[in-house]
Design a protein around this motif. Structure first.
Motif, PDB file in Angstrom:
ATOM      1  N   MET A 134      -3.474  16.146  11.822  1.00 19.19           N
ATOM      2  CA  MET A 134      -3.109  14.908  12.503  1.00 19.19           C
ATOM      3  C   MET A 134      -3.809  13.761  11.564  1.00 19.19           C
ATOM      4  O   MET A 134      -2.942  12.536  11.810  1.00 19.19           O
ATOM      5  N   GLY A 135      -4.830  13.952  10.943  1.00 23.03           N
ATOM      6  CA  GLY A 135      -5.433  12.679   9.920  1.00 23.03           C
ATOM      7  C   GLY A 135      -4.167  12.262   9.057  1.00 23.03           C
ATOM      8  O   GLY A 135      -3.869  11.176   9.206  1.00 23.03           O
ATOM      9  N   GLU A 154       1.182  15.786  17.866  1.00 17.73           N
ATOM     10  CA  GLU A 154       1.302  16.009  16.316  1.00 17.73           C
ATOM     11  C   GLU A 154       2.857  16.400  16.304  1.00 17.73           C
ATOM     12  O   GLU A 154       3.402  15.998  15.238  1.00 17.73           O
ATOM     13  N   LYS A 176      -7.751  10.730  16.815  1.00 20.75           N
ATOM     14  CA  LYS A 176      -7.825  11.915  15.823  1.00 20.75           C
ATOM     15  C   LYS A 176      -9.396  12.488  15.726  1.00 20.75           C
ATOM     16  O   LYS A 176      -9.579  13.547  15.771  1.00 20.75           O
TER      17      LYS A 176
END
Length: 175
Positions: free
Chosen positions: A72-73, A33, A103
């Motif tokens: 993260m998405g 990330e 993810k």
């Protein structure tokens, strides 16, 4: 209705090797990330005009600050969009496909509780947003493979960041 598994109040202590591998996998997601955020900075900065007004620059910097809270998405989506704005960067689609799959793995590993499944494997008690339980059990080797995949993707993103010629900066770099 008869219960098929132990009641939810049952807590299981993970074996140390499994817990360490799980921790390594989760830590690699955090690093990924950060790398994605740095790459987004570099990719966006590379396309900004050199004659930005102070107001335009401040608006862009606020946008970069907003990325600090992204999951993260959202970062996967933002990175894909940034890569689309840079034609000529190879492998955008396969990279995005791998990140989307990772993810899902991240959400599972970061949010599941664990139950013994036998033969050195553990079952993640996890239901996705669609209400579907996760059906696969994990071993130490599976977790280490996830960590290795995450690190490989992060290195790919770092190489893209370096290709911009702009070092990826992020909050805390000046501390």
């Amino acid at each position: 209705m008869a219960r098929v598994s132990d009641p939810p109040e049952t807590h299981y202590t993970l074996p140390l090797d499994f817990a360490a591998a799980l921790g390594q996998a989760v830590a690699s997601f955090g690093w990924l990330e950060e790398v994605m955020k740095r790459a987004l900075y570099s990719l966006d900065r590379a396309r900004l005009a050199g004659d930005l007004s102070e107001e335009e620059l401040q608006r862009w910097l606020r946008h970069m600050d907003d990325l600090a809270d992204d999951s993260m998405g959202t970062l996967v989506e933002q990175l894909d969009a940034a890569l689309r704005r840079h034609p000529g960067l190879p492998d955008r689609i396969p990279l995005n496909d791998r990140l989307v799959a990772l993810k899902i793995q991240r959400n599972l590993l970061c949010h599941a509780s664990w139950r013994p499944a036998g033969a050195g494997r553990w079952h993640p008690a996890f239901v996705n947003a669609k209400g579907e339980p996760y059906g696969t059990d994990f071993s130490v080797e599976d977790l280490l493979a996830t960590r290795d995949e995450t690190v490989a993707l992060g290195r790919k993103i770092v190489s893209i960041m370096h290709a911009t010629g702009i070092p990826g900066q992020w909050a805390g770099d000046d501390v």
